[in-house]
Write a protein that holds these residues in place. Structure first.
Motif, PDB file in Angstrom:
ATOM      1  N   SER A 157       0.820  -1.217   0.000  1.00  0.00           N
ATOM      2  CA  SER A 157       0.000   0.000   0.000  1.00  0.00           C
ATOM      3  C   SER A 157       0.852   1.264   0.000  1.00  0.00           C
ATOM      4  CB  SER A 157      -0.935   0.008   1.212  1.00  0.00           C
ATOM      5  OG  SER A 157      -0.218   0.253   2.396  1.00  0.00           O
TER       6      SER A 157
ATOM      7  N   HIS B 120      -1.440   8.883  -0.986  1.00  0.00           N
ATOM      8  CA  HIS B 120      -1.307   9.825  -2.119  1.00  0.00           C
ATOM      9  C   HIS B 120      -1.106  11.264  -1.655  1.00  0.00           C
ATOM     10  CE1 HIS B 120      -5.598  10.579  -1.315  1.00  0.00           C
ATOM     11  NE2 HIS B 120      -5.518  11.645  -2.070  1.00  0.00           N
TER      12      HIS B 120
ATOM     13  N   SER C 284      -2.661  -1.135  -3.188  1.00  0.00           N
ATOM     14  CA  SER C 284      -3.647  -0.231  -2.611  1.00  0.00           C
ATOM     15  C   SER C 284      -2.984   1.137  -2.506  1.00  0.00           C
ATOM     16  CB  SER C 284      -4.069  -0.736  -1.225  1.00  0.00           C
ATOM     17  OG  SER C 284      -4.874   0.244  -0.606  1.00  0.00           O
ATOM     18  N   LEU C 285      -3.328   2.000  -3.461  1.00  0.00           N
ATOM     19  CA  LEU C 285      -2.743   3.348  -3.538  1.00  0.00           C
ATOM     20  C   LEU C 285      -3.903   4.315  -3.347  1.00  0.00           C
ATOM     21  CD1 LEU C 285      -0.692   5.552  -4.412  1.00  0.00           C
ATOM     22  CD2 LEU C 285      -1.057   4.848  -6.775  1.00  0.00           C
ATOM     23  N   THR C 286      -3.860   5.148  -2.303  1.00  0.00           N
ATOM     24  CA  THR C 286      -5.084   5.884  -1.951  1.00  0.00           C
ATOM     25  C   THR C 286      -5.539   6.864  -3.021  1.00  0.00           C
ATOM     26  OG1 THR C 286      -3.822   7.480  -0.655  1.00  0.00           O
ATOM     27  CG2 THR C 286      -4.724   5.597   0.538  1.00  0.00           C
ATOM     28  N   GLY C 287      -4.615   7.283  -3.889  1.00  0.00           N
ATOM     29  CA  GLY C 287      -5.024   8.137  -5.005  1.00  0.00           C
ATOM     30  C   GLY C 287      -4.029   7.997  -6.138  1.00  0.00           C
ATOM     31  N   THR C 288      -4.515   7.952  -7.384  1.00  0.00           N
ATOM     32  CA  THR C 288      -3.641   7.669  -8.525  1.00  0.00           C
ATOM     33  C   THR C 288      -3.599   8.881  -9.450  1.00  0.00           C
ATOM     34  OG1 THR C 288      -4.458   5.417  -8.355  1.00  0.00           O
ATOM     35  CG2 THR C 288      -3.155   5.940 -10.297  1.00  0.00           C
TER      36      THR C 288
ATOM     37  N   LEU D 151      -5.581  -3.138  -8.457  1.00  0.00           N
ATOM     38  CA  LEU D 151      -5.445  -1.791  -7.884  1.00  0.00           C
ATOM     39  C   LEU D 151      -6.720  -1.406  -7.144  1.00  0.00           C
ATOM     40  CD1 LEU D 151      -3.940   0.994  -7.684  1.00  0.00           C
ATOM     41  CD2 LEU D 151      -5.040   1.601  -9.861  1.00  0.00           C
TER      42      LEU D 151
ATOM     43  N   THR E 133      -8.078   2.115  -5.273  1.00  0.00           N
ATOM     44  CA  THR E 133      -7.724   3.533  -5.177  1.00  0.00           C
ATOM     45  C   THR E 133      -8.987   4.366  -5.030  1.00  0.00           C
ATOM     46  OG1 THR E 133      -6.399   5.268  -6.219  1.00  0.00           O
ATOM     47  CG2 THR E 133      -7.769   3.953  -7.685  1.00  0.00           C
TER      48      THR E 133
ATOM     49  N   ARG F  19     -12.018   3.013   2.778  1.00  0.00           N
ATOM     50  CA  ARG F  19     -10.740   2.300   2.893  1.00  0.00           C
ATOM     51  C   ARG F  19     -10.397   1.951   4.348  1.00  0.00           C
ATOM     52  NH1 ARG F  19      -5.139   3.271   3.118  1.00  0.00           N
ATOM     53  NH2 ARG F  19      -3.945   1.779   1.856  1.00  0.00           N
TER      54      ARG F  19
END
Lengths: 513, 296
Positions: free
Chosen positions: A69, A72, A99-103, A122, A124, A152
């Motif tokens: 994770s 962002h 798991s990337l909180t914002g892309t 992914l 996000t 999340r």
């Protein structure tokens, strides 16, 4: 199967398994998933610090198929997700769940890693730039899960999202793993979206370009939650991390919308002592905040708190005594970063306290008013903030559904026409926020009130606002721009739009090209 | 908004579809779709089409629609040929230098209108005074034709042509302002002050607008939609104005009832100009409704 707002949801999808359809904003019952707590130990005198990602990967027990994770908070300046995933590739890891909180656009290298099999899935809250386009074109082997900021921490807390290693970009860290976000060349302010990772991930790695002497205090994330610290040259490009200043729009149409939104708040009767407020950093939102501030100053109203993504304008309101405190889950500009470090009434909060619906009470539930944007809104007041009018992903669920559900007054502001497309449509292409949680649409050609809120409508009419029915606004827009063509929604499912309670409110289908 | 109660006149570039579409949203009493200075010579045809399309399709709300033509020695005739069938409420003639200019314009209008349906209201005329010559002839221009409804001051060109340095304080256009107000008042026309060009200076705009109002202008031009509210607010009658006007009218009625030729309030005689001013305030207040009603 159809969910509560009539959206066709598949029973299950590859990667995500069985899906639960959206039942209503306040209907989805909390679920828990069995999961063993992570085993942790840090003996006295032990070393947490690694001088490179290479050394770190040699030490980490990270396997193919694991979940990693990232937060962002570095936004479009983030180099951490890219460098970690590149290192994972170099170490031969495959099928990673990210798991990337914002892309953002900066994350474009992920596309090649998906094609190469390094990244398998992914999750996000936002999708901008080339990755968004790649998702729409079906590049990912499994549908991307688009979650809310509150959804999340809910999923991490209840065991649904189990993160093996959290890589926390840390603008400042000490050798024991105390972290803050408001110091250093990569300062981003609040680290609120990483707090759940620090609480729940199997291993927590602080990635820093600013290793400072111990003790770094007070920490945003303390050392008892951080297992490793890795020093790197740079976390990214400061120009993409925070904007120098967030400027209030000069566009007269946006200003007219902003003034109307402020008038709606005033007419609602909520603008009184203890008033609590959230607004975005874009277009009309900041201008609306300025008008609200003017009203508060004129009537000598002292608000309770402002929440959310924090900007210099909110900091100014705090410093002028218009709010007692700011709750900051994300800092948008340099002034809010500085304020977080110096003002004890400017409080850093995690996403769980911000918006988790399955907690003992999140702050969005205490909002009087929130001002939100929309790419589309339909006759049932369902809002789309994820796809454009062409069905291509280009946005963020973010805190939109969370704040809409929590606030007493949810105002959506939008130009009635955007790039010659009417904003009000029969049915939004992608539902992100259910209409039952939206109270008012404010456009430059009038204000429409959700029929569920007759009392508010009467107040706005009495205050001589230009109140229209939402279908009237739709007709007005179509009279100017024509009716938009229907977008074909027959492609394969490329993304799931998860409501904050874990149910699926809609799916995004692929587009060609 | 009917004539004589118009406070603000907003210029909108005739070659900008987005701004033409939103021009009616800001509460301006007159929206001026500009074919002259905002449009390059090579774009005149396209802008004419856009403006005609906007006049036919865009809802300008209660604003009167006006088109600033090109000057008579350039494209005015061609502009009018396209525009008359699209029926703006008004046209604004730039560089009006003498009464003959107004008469020439009216002549073209009458010829073109005679080809249209007869039941239509004739298009009104406004004259932009923006040259020393125009100012020298302003009284004759004001008296030139009954279709002339308003005089509008164009201060930038005027100042440049007399060789004055344009300032925010506006001392260099003081005479022009006063002469224009006087000519308009003498012949029963509306008078619109020049634009305040610094759209970012709200305080400067307010000061300039108060000055214009106190000189006797009936309204003011705006170059940016954000200026409209300030102008409307400052040209709207206050509660005290409306109370005073009400007292004047009641006193006149009472005097009439009593067969007296002279009315007075608080010992002051109410003469015809005072009565006219009071009537205008009441008309304006009635149009605006309680609270001003702008942009709603």
């Amino acid at each position: 199967m159809k969910n509560a707002i009539g959206r066709e949801i598949p029973g299950e999808t590859k990667g995500q398994g069985k899906l639960r359809p959206f039942l209503g904003a306040f209907q989805g019952a909390p679920e828990t998933f069995p999961r063993l707590p992570p085993k942790k130990r840090s003996p006295p005198g032990g070393n947490k610090v690694f001088s490179s990602l290479g050394d770190l990967f040699g030490d980490l027990e990270l396997k193919s198929g694991a979940t990693v994770s990232f937060h962002h908070h570095l936004r479009d300046g983030d180099a951490v997700a890219n460098m970690v995933l590149a290192a994972a590739d170099k170490f031969g890891l495959r099928d990673l769940n990210v798991s990337l909180t914002g892309t953002f656009a900066v994350h474009a290298p992920m596309i090649e890693l998906v094609k190469k099999g390094v990244v398998a899935s992914l999750r996000t809250s936002s999708l901008y730039g080339p990755v968004a386009g790649a998702v729409s074109r079906g590049v990912f082997p499994t549908p991307v899960l688009i979650h809310t900021h509150g959804g999340r921490p809910r999923a991490m807390k209840n065991g649904e999202l189990s993160v093996d290693v959290a890589f926390v970009a840390a603008p400042a860290a000490d050798r024991r793993g105390n972290i803050v976000g408001h110091l250093g060349k990569s300062a981003c302010g609040s680290l609120g979206y990483a707090w759940s990772d620090a609480d729940h991930a199997g291993t927590v790695v602080a990635v820093t370009d600013n290793l400072v002497p111990f003790p770094l205090f007070p920490p945003s994330i303390p050392q008892n939650k951080v297992d490793r610290v890795v020093a790197v040259e740079s976390l990214g490009d400061p120009r993409g991390i925070v904007s120098g200043t967030t400027r209030i729009t000069k566009d007269p149409v946006a200003l007219k919308i902003a003034a109307s939104a402020a008038e709606v708040i005033s007419a609602s009767g909520l603008l009184k002592e203890g008033f609590s407020f959230q607004t975005g950093a874009g277009g009309a939102s900041l201008a609306a905040a300025r008008y609200v501030a003017q009203m508060m100053e004129k009537d000598k109203i002292r608000g309770g708190f402002a929440l959310g993504g924090i900007t210099a304008h909110m900091v100014g309101m705090l410093e002028r005594g218009l709010f007692q405190c700011l709750y900051d889950v994300q800092s948008f500009d340099l002034e809010s970063v500085r304020s977080l470090g110096r003002n004890q009434n400017h409080l850093e909060i995690g996403a769980d306290l911000y918006a988790n619906p399955h907690s003992s009470g999140c702050l969005v539930d205490d909002l009087d008013a929130v001002i939100l944007g929309a790419t589309e809104i339909d006759l049932d007041f369902n809002v789309n903030v994820v796809t454009g009018s062409d069905g291509v992903i280009m946005g963020a669920a973010g805190g939109h559904p969370d704040t809409a559900a929590g606030a007493k007054l949810t105002i959506v502001v939008a130009n009635l026409l955007r790039s010659r497309q009417p904003i009000v449509v029969d049915r939004v292409i992608t539902a992100t926020t259910p209409g039952e949680t939206v109270d008012v649409l404010v456009t430059e050609r009038g204000v429409a009130v959700n029929p569920k809120n007759q009392e508010l409508k009467e107040r706005l009419v009495k205050a001589r606002l230009d109140v229209k029915e939402i279908d009237e606004l739709k007709s007005l827009a179509e009279k100017i721009a024509g009716a938009p063509e229907k977008v074909d929604r027959d492609g394969p499912v490329v993304a799931l739009v998860e409501y904050r309670d874990g149910t699926i409110i809609d799916v995004v289908r692929g587009v060609s090209g | 908004m009917t004539a004589r109660t118009r406070r603000s006149l907003l210029y909108v570039p005739g070659n900008n579809p987005g701004m033409l579409q939103t021009g009616g949203l800001f509460g301006a009493d007159v929206v001026v779709l500009d074919l002259e200075d905002s449009v390059a010579p090579s774009e005149k045809d396209a802008a004419r089409d856009l403006v005609c399309g906007a006049l036919r399709r865009v809802d300008f709300g209660r604003a009167a629609t006006c088109v600033r033509l090109n000057s008579l020695d350039t494209f005015a005739a061609a502009d009018l040929k396209s525009l008359v069938p699209a029926r703006p409420d008004l046209v604004l003639l730039p560089k009006t230098g003498c009464p003959g200019d107004v008469l020439e314009l009216v002549g073209i209008l009458e010829r073109l209108e005679s080809l249209e349906k007869k039941d239509r209201k004739p298009i009104g005329v406004m004259a932009l005074i923006e040259s020393p010559r125009g100012l020298a002839e302003i009284n004759a221009i004001a008296a030139s034709h009954p279709r002339l409804e308003a005089l509008v001051l164009g201060a930038e060109d005027y100042a440049a042509m007399v060789g004055a340095l344009r300032t925010k304080e506006g001392g260099e256009i003081a005479l022009a302002r006063s002469q224009l107000v006087n000519a308009a008042a003498a012949y029963g026309l509306e008078s619109f002050d020049a634009v305040f060009t610094d759209a970012a200076d709200d305080e400067g705009l307010a000061a300039d607008t108060i000055l214009a109002r106190n000189l006797g202008f009936t309204g003011k031009s705006a170059v940016n939609p954000r200026q409209v509210k300030v102008i409307n607010d400052l040209f709207s009658p206050s509660g005290e104005d409306v109370d005073w006007a009400g007292r004047v009218v009641r006193a006149l009625r009472q005097a009439e009832k009593e067969g007296s030729g002279v009315a007075s309030i608080g010992g002051k005689m109410v003469d015809a100009p005072v009565a006219r001013r009071a009537e205008r305030i009441l008309r304006l207040a009635e149009k605006l409704g309680p609270g001003g009603g702008d942009g709603r």
